[in-house]
Enzyme design. Structure first.
Site, PDB file in Angstrom:
ATOM      1  N   HIS A 187      37.790 -15.480  25.904  1.00  0.00           N
ATOM      2  CA  HIS A 187      37.680 -14.030  26.070  1.00  0.00           C
ATOM      3  C   HIS A 187      38.981 -13.479  26.646  1.00  0.00           C
ATOM      4  O   HIS A 187      39.790 -14.216  27.206  1.00  0.00           O
ATOM      5  CB  HIS A 187      36.531 -13.676  27.027  1.00  0.00           C
ATOM      6  CG  HIS A 187      36.797 -14.081  28.448  1.00  0.00           C
ATOM      7  ND1 HIS A 187      36.769 -15.405  28.861  1.00  0.00           N
ATOM      8  CD2 HIS A 187      37.139 -13.353  29.548  1.00  0.00           C
ATOM      9  CE1 HIS A 187      37.070 -15.463  30.159  1.00  0.00           C
ATOM     10  NE2 HIS A 187      37.299 -14.234  30.589  1.00  0.00           N
ATOM     11  N   ARG A 228      33.313 -26.933  39.921  1.00  0.00           N
ATOM     12  CA  ARG A 228      34.553 -26.159  40.014  1.00  0.00           C
ATOM     13  C   ARG A 228      34.212 -24.780  40.544  1.00  0.00           C
ATOM     14  O   ARG A 228      33.201 -24.188  40.164  1.00  0.00           O
ATOM     15  CB  ARG A 228      35.218 -26.035  38.642  1.00  0.00           C
ATOM     16  CG  ARG A 228      36.468 -25.151  38.663  1.00  0.00           C
ATOM     17  CD  ARG A 228      37.152 -25.074  37.306  1.00  0.00           C
ATOM     18  NE  ARG A 228      38.335 -24.226  37.388  1.00  0.00           N
ATOM     19  CZ  ARG A 228      38.421 -22.990  36.905  1.00  0.00           C
ATOM     20  NH1 ARG A 228      37.389 -22.443  36.278  1.00  0.00           N
ATOM     21  NH2 ARG A 228      39.537 -22.293  37.034  1.00  0.00           N
ATOM     22  N   HIS A 270      41.586 -16.610  27.113  1.00  0.00           N
ATOM     23  CA  HIS A 270      41.500 -17.750  28.020  1.00  0.00           C
ATOM     24  C   HIS A 270      40.041 -18.184  28.162  1.00  0.00           C
ATOM     25  O   HIS A 270      39.127 -17.477  27.740  1.00  0.00           O
ATOM     26  CB  HIS A 270      42.124 -17.429  29.390  1.00  0.00           C
ATOM     27  CG  HIS A 270      41.562 -16.213  30.063  1.00  0.00           C
ATOM     28  ND1 HIS A 270      41.865 -14.924  29.681  1.00  0.00           N
ATOM     29  CD2 HIS A 270      40.717 -16.088  31.123  1.00  0.00           C
ATOM     30  CE1 HIS A 270      41.231 -14.061  30.460  1.00  0.00           C
ATOM     31  NE2 HIS A 270      40.525 -14.741  31.337  1.00  0.00           N
ATOM     32  N   ASP A 284      40.055 -10.459  29.424  1.00  0.00           N
ATOM     33  CA  ASP A 284      39.414  -9.655  30.465  1.00  0.00           C
ATOM     34  C   ASP A 284      39.503  -8.173  30.102  1.00  0.00           C
ATOM     35  O   ASP A 284      40.599  -7.668  29.833  1.00  0.00           O
ATOM     36  CB  ASP A 284      40.094  -9.887  31.813  1.00  0.00           C
ATOM     37  CG  ASP A 284      39.906 -11.313  32.317  1.00  0.00           C
ATOM     38  OD1 ASP A 284      38.932 -11.963  31.904  1.00  0.00           O
ATOM     39  OD2 ASP A 284      40.748 -11.773  33.114  1.00  0.00           O
TER      40      ASP A 284
END
Length: 359
Positions: free
Chosen positions: A230, A296, A286, A232
């Site tokens: 996607h 994570r 990204h 941002d």
């Protein structure tokens, strides 16, 4: 048992102990993680303290590096950023504090359909396939002086007195991120040739979004994604990763990784700033990958203008050689589009512009 039409409940405490991940989390072959570790993306470390010192050489060097990065892929690192490491550590501890709670506790903050704030486990109320292997907690931040305790109030009222410290730390962290964002905007203004004040003033009084990301261990990480590909939709993202890593950026037709650096923030251009720069600076695709061993965690501050602010490029960036790339719009309208009509992906801004022309 899950009945057809019901949202899938993502409960990591149960799912991560099953031998196979549910089919909703399996991504198509062409979007699955790389079988080999991807190459590291060459992202320049920008010395923000040097830039802000006013030293001519430091200013020139920072503006040159950020301009090169933002024209190509929109990602760079910020070092010497002035944010206390102790505050960053406290914010990361807040991720553990919240996401280790039982599901029913986290769901007190459950995100409502069409809203962008609250607790979300894999966006399961909106989508039934290609689900991300993660949980998120998002909340509104405002730099308006009348809303200086908005985060503390949000958590105290929603979750109770046990969250007073949690709210206070996040309020302080977001204040620091807002300040850092405005300093970065000075740099972007210099690199685009419109001066240090233009974009800083545009984003003063910003109405931004803070998000905590938690990616549990995944028993089949080669089939899943923590966050799908996607761009941002916001203006600027300031990300702090923990030591685990997993951020990947699509540049020159292949995926690259950006390894964690505890001393640095990863900064990237969003769709709104791409429109504000008249398409000169790029919002880049990204994603986040997961692993089978370690959770994570990351902190993402999404800088956005005030809701009713008109997003329109400065006149210096529009001429016969560079005509307008995007129509005027408000951030509120783009945010509403991504929450109610369209899942943010690689073509969000183009889809939004088409939608604007129809509505």
């Amino acid at each position: 048992m899950q009945f057809e039409g019901e949202p899938f409940i993502f409960d990591a405490s149960i799912l991560q102990h099953q031998s196979h991940i549910p089919p909703q989390f399996v991504w198509p072959n062409h979007e699955k993680p790389c079988s080999e570790p991807p190459p590291i993306l060459d992202v320049p470390p920008i010395d923000l303290g040097g830039f802000l010192s006013g030293d001519p050489e430091a200013v020139s060097n920072a503006a040159r590096l950020v301009d090169q990065a933002c024209r190509k892929h929109g990602f760079f690192l910020v070092i010497n950023h002035g944010t206390e490491l102790k505050l960053i550590e406290e914010a990361h501890k807040g991720i553990d504090f919240f996401f280790r709670k039982p599901l029913e506790e986290k769901q007190k903050a459950l995100r409502k359909p069409g809203d962008h704030c609250g607790y979300a486990s894999s966006f399961t109320n909106r989508f039934s396939s290609k689900l991300p292997w993660k949980e998120t907690l998002s909340f509104r931040y405002s730099a308006d002086s009348h809303l200086s305790h908005i985060i503390q109030s949000y958590f105290s009222e929603l979750m109770g007195e046990d969250y007073v410290t949690f709210g206070r730390v996040n309020q302080k962290y977001c204040d620091a991120m807002s300040n850092l964002s405005l300093n970065v905007m000075e740099l972007l203004g210099m690199s685009l040739g419109v001066g240090p004040r233009y974009f800083r003033e545009f984003f003063e009084g910003n109405d931004s979004i803070m998000r905590m990301n938690y990616y549990p261990p995944c028993q089949q990480p080669d089939l899943a994604l923590g966050t799908g590909p996607h761009c941002d939709p916001t203006s600027l993202t300031i990300l702090h990763q923990d030591e685990v890593g997993g951020l990947e950026v699509f540049v020159d037709e292949k995926w690259h990784s950006i390894p964690p650096n505890p001393q640095a923030f990863v900064v990237n251009i969003g769709d709104t700033f791409m429109a504000l720069s008249n398409g000169i600076y790029k919002s880049c695709l990204h994603r986040a990958v997961v692993n089978s061993r370690h959770p994570r965690k990351s902190l993402a501050f999404f800088l956005s203008p005030r809701m009713n602010k008109i997003v329109s490029p400065p006149e210096q960036l529009v001429d016969e050689e560079n005509p307008r790339n995007y129509p005027d719009f408000t951030w509120q309208l783009l945010l509403e589009f991504t929450q109610k009509h369209y899942r943010a992906d690689m073509k969000t801004l183009q889809a939004f512009v088409t939608w604007l022309g129809v509505n």
